[in-house]
Scaffold this motif. Structure first.
Motif, PDB file in Angstrom:
ATOM      1  N   UNK A  18       1.137  13.575  -3.796  1.00  0.00           N
ATOM      2  CA  UNK A  18       1.298  12.952  -5.111  1.00  0.00           C
ATOM      3  C   UNK A  18       2.757  13.035  -5.570  1.00  0.00           C
ATOM      4  N   UNK A  21       4.687  10.472  -3.787  1.00  0.00           N
ATOM      5  CA  UNK A  21       4.395   9.141  -4.324  1.00  0.00           C
ATOM      6  C   UNK A  21       5.155   8.918  -5.632  1.00  0.00           C
ATOM      7  N   UNK A  48      11.708   4.572   0.792  1.00  0.00           N
ATOM      8  CA  UNK A  48      10.775   4.149   1.842  1.00  0.00           C
ATOM      9  C   UNK A  48      10.547   5.281   2.853  1.00  0.00           C
ATOM     10  N   UNK A  51       8.114   7.814   1.583  1.00  0.00           N
ATOM     11  CA  UNK A  51       6.711   7.424   1.681  1.00  0.00           C
ATOM     12  C   UNK A  51       6.221   7.493   3.136  1.00  0.00           C
ATOM     13  N   UNK A  52       7.119   7.273   4.081  1.00  0.00           N
ATOM     14  CA  UNK A  52       6.721   7.443   5.479  1.00  0.00           C
ATOM     15  C   UNK A  52       6.354   8.906   5.748  1.00  0.00           C
ATOM     16  N   UNK A  54       5.270  10.985   3.465  1.00  0.00           N
ATOM     17  CA  UNK A  54       4.023  11.232   2.739  1.00  0.00           C
ATOM     18  C   UNK A  54       2.819  10.857   3.601  1.00  0.00           C
ATOM     19  N   UNK A  55       2.980   9.777   4.369  1.00  0.00           N
ATOM     20  CA  UNK A  55       1.890   9.320   5.241  1.00  0.00           C
ATOM     21  C   UNK A  55       1.471  10.436   6.206  1.00  0.00           C
ATOM     22  N   UNK A  58      -0.709  12.863   4.493  1.00  0.00           N
ATOM     23  CA  UNK A  58      -2.070  12.339   4.307  1.00  0.00           C
ATOM     24  C   UNK A  58      -2.856  12.356   5.619  1.00  0.00           C
ATOM     25  N   UNK A  69      -6.852   9.453  -0.520  1.00  0.00           N
ATOM     26  CA  UNK A  69      -6.618   9.040  -1.910  1.00  0.00           C
ATOM     27  C   UNK A  69      -7.171  10.077  -2.877  1.00  0.00           C
TER      28      UNK A  69
END
Lengths: 226, 226
Positions: A18, A21, A48, A51-52, A54-55, A58, A69
């Motif tokens: 989070x 994000x 960007x 966020x890569x 962050x992936x 996840x 999510x």
């Protein structure tokens, strides 16, 4: 010490995801208002890349049986109050806000990550310490601060305001999310055993002392008074 | 026909890269205001993926001896006027703006790309047609439009306004950037030779006819009147 159970790990990974994000959105917004096209491109790339990373956090959530999510849901809106209290009045204040706010958030997550299983801890450490926007942006802020003493003193004041508000968010998270407090406590024991005479680990004041020390080091790197 | 010289190619690649940078900022901004955390995550991912594709366009610019930042400079601010004239009043209007505006921009770049050397053309086609936000978002808009006829008719009206303003930007680019007009002309010849009885290729009206036809197909996919 046994590794924290998966529920606690998923909760911390959710906080990390989070936070990334939220940082993505903030950096992309800073990028859109950057003074030059080169800065706009550079900040957009940083966003960007964040966020890569962050992936990958996840993916670890899924490996532990969590939902990518849902794991973020408990933290939805976590920074709304912080953001409302720290509206930057200039582009540089916005950049410093990212540097300080994300610095404190990352340091807190890294402290709590010490209580995770090894694989999850590696994922968090990799996500939060590898080529971060803070590392990239420190020289840019340091340079402008060195050139403009008036701006530097304004930014130093702004940094103190930011760290106070950021620690408020951390205190709030610690009191509302027992899983995270457990992870901090679990991670703090070996540190404290080797680390001597600080306050008792896993208390809010211990966490604040660690985060404040890191913040001071960070401001030093910018040449700004903490 | 010889391939366009590198200067023209770098100019079109610069336009593609700038368009993707602008779309990145818009998508990231839409993400920050998305109604749900899932949509915020999904839109943020789309934005980040778009910038990853932009990076490959900039790699091609370097291969051709251009500079990745300088190639975008001629287009800096290209969408400012368009943005000022098309401020969305709801989140859905913002999403449709991305769908329509980016659709027109991508279609224009794809037309011009037909005049490029094969490798550059492949890079542009890959960047603009592979898993685009438009493809992902069409079903979402179509679904909400099917459920809510009042919203659908408002969005249809908004779509007509958007395409008019977007074509205005294209007309401006065609008249101000001769290199791009040359590429469109070069790419249009074989198309026109096989394609029959439209207006003369490479004129503004030929381009507008092609872009308008694509726009109508796009609105059809949403179930909105073009």
């Amino acid at each position: 010490m046994p590794p924290a159970d998966h529920t606690d790990a998923v909760e911390l990974l959710g906080l990390v995801a989070y936070t990334e994000l939220a940082s993505f959105g903030r950096l992309a917004g800073d990028a859109a208002h950057a003074p030059t096209l080169r800065q706009r491109q550079a900040l957009s790339r940083l966003a960007a890349a964040m966020l890569d990373r962050q992936e990958r956090v996840l993916v670890r959530v899924e490996e532990l049986g969590g939902d990518p999510a849902d794991c973020m849901t408990p933290f939805d809106g976590l920074f709304d109050d912080f953001d409302a209290r720290t509206k930057p009045s200039t582009w540089w204040e916005g950049i410093l806000k990212g540097y300080v706010g994300q610095g404190v958030a990352d340091d807190f997550c890294l402290l709590a990550a010490q209580g995770l299983d090894e694989r999850s801890r590696d994922v968090v450490v990799e996500a939060l310490t590898h080529d971060t926007p803070s590392q990239r942006y420190a020289p840019v802020i340091a340079e402008v601060a060195a050139e403009d003493p008036v701006l530097a003193s304004r930014l130093a004041l702004w940094g103190r305001r930011l760290v106070g508000e950021a620690l408020g968010v951390v205190g709030d998270v610690l009191s509302r999310r027992p899983a995270l407090a457990r992870l901090v406590a679990a991670g703090a024991e070996p540190v404290a055993a080797g680390g001597g005479s600080g306050p008792a680990p896993a208390t809010q004041s211990w966490v604040f002392a660690r985060l404040t020390a890191e913040h001071s080091r960070r401001m030093d790197r910018l040449g700004l008074a903490a």
